[in-house]
Design a protein around this motif. Sequence first.
Motif, PDB file in Angstrom:
ATOM      1  N   VAL A 108       0.832  -1.208   0.000  1.00  0.00           N
ATOM      2  CA  VAL A 108       0.000   0.000   0.000  1.00  0.00           C
ATOM      3  C   VAL A 108       0.864   1.255   0.000  1.00  0.00           C
ATOM      4  O   VAL A 108       1.823   1.365   0.776  1.00  0.00           O
ATOM      5  N   ILE A 109       0.541   2.202  -0.885  1.00  0.00           N
ATOM      6  CA  ILE A 109       1.106   3.552  -0.773  1.00  0.00           C
ATOM      7  C   ILE A 109       0.339   4.254   0.335  1.00  0.00           C
ATOM      8  O   ILE A 109      -0.838   4.579   0.187  1.00  0.00           O
ATOM      9  N   SER A 110       0.989   4.458   1.458  1.00  0.00           N
ATOM     10  CA  SER A 110       0.283   4.991   2.628  1.00  0.00           C
ATOM     11  C   SER A 110       0.670   6.430   2.956  1.00  0.00           C
ATOM     12  O   SER A 110       0.192   6.985   3.945  1.00  0.00           O
ATOM     13  N   GLY A 111       1.493   7.051   2.131  1.00  0.00           N
ATOM     14  CA  GLY A 111       1.811   8.456   2.387  1.00  0.00           C
ATOM     15  C   GLY A 111       2.832   9.002   1.414  1.00  0.00           C
ATOM     16  O   GLY A 111       3.517   8.259   0.708  1.00  0.00           O
ATOM     17  N   GLY A 112       2.909  10.319   1.364  1.00  0.00           N
ATOM     18  CA  GLY A 112       3.903  11.004   0.547  1.00  0.00           C
ATOM     19  C   GLY A 112       4.202  12.355   1.158  1.00  0.00           C
ATOM     20  O   GLY A 112       3.381  12.905   1.899  1.00  0.00           O
ATOM     21  N   GLU A 113       5.378  12.892   0.869  1.00  0.00           N
ATOM     22  CA  GLU A 113       5.752  14.206   1.402  1.00  0.00           C
ATOM     23  C   GLU A 113       6.663  14.925   0.418  1.00  0.00           C
ATOM     24  O   GLU A 113       7.556  14.315  -0.185  1.00  0.00           O
ATOM     25  N   VAL A 114       6.422  16.226   0.257  1.00  0.00           N
ATOM     26  CA  VAL A 114       7.297  17.105  -0.510  1.00  0.00           C
ATOM     27  C   VAL A 114       7.664  18.282   0.381  1.00  0.00           C
ATOM     28  O   VAL A 114       6.791  18.890   1.001  1.00  0.00           O
ATOM     29  N   THR A 164      -2.808  13.767  -4.180  1.00  0.00           N
ATOM     30  CA  THR A 164      -2.646  15.155  -3.773  1.00  0.00           C
ATOM     31  C   THR A 164      -2.035  15.228  -2.379  1.00  0.00           C
ATOM     32  O   THR A 164      -2.499  14.572  -1.442  1.00  0.00           O
ATOM     33  N   LEU A 165      -0.980  16.025  -2.258  1.00  0.00           N
ATOM     34  CA  LEU A 165      -0.325  16.244  -0.977  1.00  0.00           C
ATOM     35  C   LEU A 165      -0.745  17.624  -0.470  1.00  0.00           C
ATOM     36  O   LEU A 165      -0.456  18.634  -1.112  1.00  0.00           O
ATOM     37  N   VAL A 169       3.786  28.854  -3.873  1.00  0.00           N
ATOM     38  CA  VAL A 169       3.548  27.433  -4.152  1.00  0.00           C
ATOM     39  C   VAL A 169       2.078  27.128  -3.891  1.00  0.00           C
ATOM     40  O   VAL A 169       1.538  27.458  -2.836  1.00  0.00           O
ATOM     41  N   THR A 170       1.418  26.489  -4.853  1.00  0.00           N
ATOM     42  CA  THR A 170      -0.026  26.269  -4.760  1.00  0.00           C
ATOM     43  C   THR A 170      -0.422  24.822  -4.539  1.00  0.00           C
ATOM     44  O   THR A 170      -1.612  24.524  -4.378  1.00  0.00           O
ATOM     45  N   GLY A 171       0.532  23.913  -4.529  1.00  0.00           N
ATOM     46  CA  GLY A 171       0.177  22.515  -4.321  1.00  0.00           C
ATOM     47  C   GLY A 171       1.377  21.607  -4.454  1.00  0.00           C
ATOM     48  O   GLY A 171       2.491  22.046  -4.752  1.00  0.00           O
ATOM     49  N   ALA A 172       1.135  20.321  -4.235  1.00  0.00           N
ATOM     50  CA  ALA A 172       2.166  19.300  -4.415  1.00  0.00           C
ATOM     51  C   ALA A 172       1.477  17.958  -4.644  1.00  0.00           C
ATOM     52  O   ALA A 172       0.378  17.722  -4.123  1.00  0.00           O
ATOM     53  N   ASP A 197       5.569  16.563  -8.078  1.00  0.00           N
ATOM     54  CA  ASP A 197       5.550  17.889  -8.683  1.00  0.00           C
ATOM     55  C   ASP A 197       4.941  18.892  -7.711  1.00  0.00           C
ATOM     56  O   ASP A 197       4.205  18.524  -6.791  1.00  0.00           O
ATOM     57  N   SER A 198       5.290  20.154  -7.911  1.00  0.00           N
ATOM     58  CA  SER A 198       4.797  21.227  -7.047  1.00  0.00           C
ATOM     59  C   SER A 198       4.573  22.478  -7.904  1.00  0.00           C
ATOM     60  O   SER A 198       5.538  23.177  -8.241  1.00  0.00           O
TER      61      SER A 198
END
Length: 210
Positions: free
Chosen positions: A69-75, A107-108, A85-88, A159-160
């Motif tokens: 499982v992909i359970s998280g991400g961080e930028v 979406t992060l 910056v408007t998103g990641a 991407d951001s």
Amino acid sequence: MKRVCLIIASLTLANAAFAASGIWGSFIQLTTNAATPQWYDVQYSSALPNFTNGVNLGTYNPALGNTLVISGGEVDIFKNGTDNVTGANLNWRLIIGTTTGAFTKVTLGFTLNEPFNNAAGDAAAVGGSFDQKWAQIATTTNLLVGLLPGTYKLDIYFDSPFVFTGGSGTNYSNNGGANYQASFVVVPEPSTFLLVSLALVPFYLRCRRK
């Protein structure tokens, strides 16, 4: 001629020094077989395991209830007054052989201005809200759903997007355009022969007793 070269060099250094925004850290979190979630370095270097080309994430049998499982991400980004910056996003797809699927976007959300600790536990610079963390935890994408036996690559990039007066752009954490990849193996369900053999075990035992 030397004077012109010095001017060009000075302008180049000035532009590099005043880069308006960028990504200085990216991470992915994976959970295998409902175990403790594990963070991986992507565009970063720490004591965490590295999510880089050639890393093997393991062997799985979905028929036995295995999950990946992909359970998280961080930028983690830096910015100055000229960029907003408007998103990641974390983008992922699976590759088997020469067959590639479409990217799925996770979406992060904005999490914190500095000061903060990143996924590796390291502190971001303290002093002016120029660093930001964008993260998503508890994503529940089980990569094994519907997969046939084979060796797969998990292909990811981050991407951001950002805006500034008069325009917009996107920063990437994508290994220079090659993306970041790790592999895993899906094994087949128990064969028909094995199932039949197991079914015949009680019959074999009865014959031995006689």
